[in-house]
Design a protein around this motif. Structure first.
Motif, PDB file in Angstrom:
ATOM      1  N   ASN A   1      -7.501   7.069   4.687  1.00 10.55           N
ATOM      2  CA  ASN A   1      -7.284   5.728   4.941  1.00 10.55           C
ATOM      3  C   ASN A   1      -6.746   5.338   6.091  1.00 10.55           C
ATOM      4  OD1 ASN A   1      -6.555   6.200   1.833  1.00 10.55           O
ATOM      5  ND2 ASN A   1      -7.263   4.024   1.987  1.00 10.55           N
TER       6      ASN A   1
ATOM      7  N   ASP B   1      -3.609   1.334   5.054  1.00 12.15           N
ATOM      8  CA  ASP B   1      -4.514   0.276   4.468  1.00 12.15           C
ATOM      9  C   ASP B   1      -5.309   0.855   3.445  1.00 12.15           C
ATOM     10  OD1 ASP B   1      -6.431  -1.709   4.055  1.00 12.15           O
ATOM     11  OD2 ASP B   1      -6.503  -2.197   5.880  1.00 12.15           O
ATOM     12  N   SER B   2      -4.944   0.493   2.174  1.00 10.57           N
ATOM     13  CA  SER B   2      -5.776   1.133   0.993  1.00 10.57           C
ATOM     14  C   SER B   2      -7.285   0.481   0.854  1.00 10.57           C
ATOM     15  CB  SER B   2      -5.025   0.466  -0.316  1.00 10.57           C
ATOM     16  OG  SER B   2      -4.837  -0.747  -0.477  1.00 10.57           O
ATOM     17  N   GLU B   3      -7.507  -0.306   1.731  1.00 11.73           N
ATOM     18  CA  GLU B   3      -8.949  -0.933   1.376  1.00 11.73           C
ATOM     19  C   GLU B   3      -9.722  -0.374   2.597  1.00 11.73           C
ATOM     20  OE1 GLU B   3      -9.847  -2.946  -0.762  1.00 11.73           O
ATOM     21  OE2 GLU B   3      -7.847  -2.870  -1.796  1.00 11.73           O
TER      22      GLU B   3
END
Length: 251
Positions: free
Chosen positions: A207, A229-231
């Motif tokens: 990530n 940022d997990s996205e």
């Protein structure tokens, strides 16, 4: 402990430099002033010039017995360490080191293995360390930095950027406030920084790590905190693990 690195070996990450506070004046001095300030505050200070790349400084004064400081060098690789590694016995065995090896010796050998043979990614090398720690390593041959802090942020550890755009690392927050002004922040826990890869999370290596603006008690911008940022996934470009694998270019 203190490390000051030139931008050619350690670039300031996005978000760490903050605009100067209106009417507050500029932060004092650069690398030379930082070293003098550290030496002036610690009578037992040991300083090492890295030439154009920067400088390192170490002092054992006023250290906590729970997170002591160590400093050492092996074959042109310098290491500043604070804390303790709990699985030190198994790491000595893993790297083929003697029973007298210290945390500094282990970190230098781990780095050399990573640099020269590259059997594991840098994130795994740091993740294999169990304990409370922060360390700063510099390789004078490859002109590379390797800096990390444990996943819990157990050791006080900070970074900032001075008036000459040097990236600065220290366990002394007051020193960074003086010489980096409002362009400093706690070093993000669970992360490591390298010359080639910048700031990365060793807990979540796939990530991206993004800056989140930090505001002090007076409402002024003061560096950034960095969050995973997990996205956002990185383009890993991870090589196949095996005899032909080369993690050194990832480092």
């Amino acid at each position: 402990m203190l490390a000051v690195f030139d931008p050619t070996v350690a670039k300031c990450p996005e978000g760490l430099r903050s605009p100067p506070v209106a009417g507050g004046g500029a932060a004092a001095g650069g690398a030379g002033a930082l070293m003098k300030g550290f030496a002036g505050a610690h009578a037992d200070a040991v300083t090492v010039s890295l030439g154009p790349a920067g400088a390192l400084a170490y002092s054992a004064a006023n250290q906590s017995p729970l997170v002591p400081r160590l400093f050492g060098a092996v074959n042109d690789i310098f290491c500043l360490f604070q804390g303790h590694i709990e699985n030190i016995a198994s790491l000595k065995q893993h790297y083929g080191l003697s029973k007298t090896a210290t945390e500094v010796t282990i970190l230098i050998e781990a780095y050399r293995t990573l640099r020269d043979r590259g059997p594991l990614p840098a994130s795994q090398v740091v993740r294999d360390l169990s304990g409370k720690f922060a360390f700063i390593l510099y390789d004078t041959v490859s002109k590379s930095t390797f800096v990390a802090a444990d996943a819990d942020g157990s050791v006080p550890f900070f970074w900032g950027v001075d008036s000459e755009n040097h990236l600065v690392f220290s366990d002394n927050a007051d020193l960074l406030k003086t010489f980096c002004g409002n362009s400093f922040a706690p070093f993000p826990k669970g992360c490591f920084y390298t010359t080639s890869g910048g700031l990365q999370s060793f807990e979540h290596p796939l990530n991206e790590v993004k800056p989140v603006p930090r505001v002090d008690s007076q409402g002024q911008m003061c560096g950034s905190n960095y969050k995973v940022d997990s996205e956002a996934k990185k383009d890993s470009g991870i090589p196949r693990v095996g005899s032909a694998a080369d993690w050194s270019n990832q480092f």
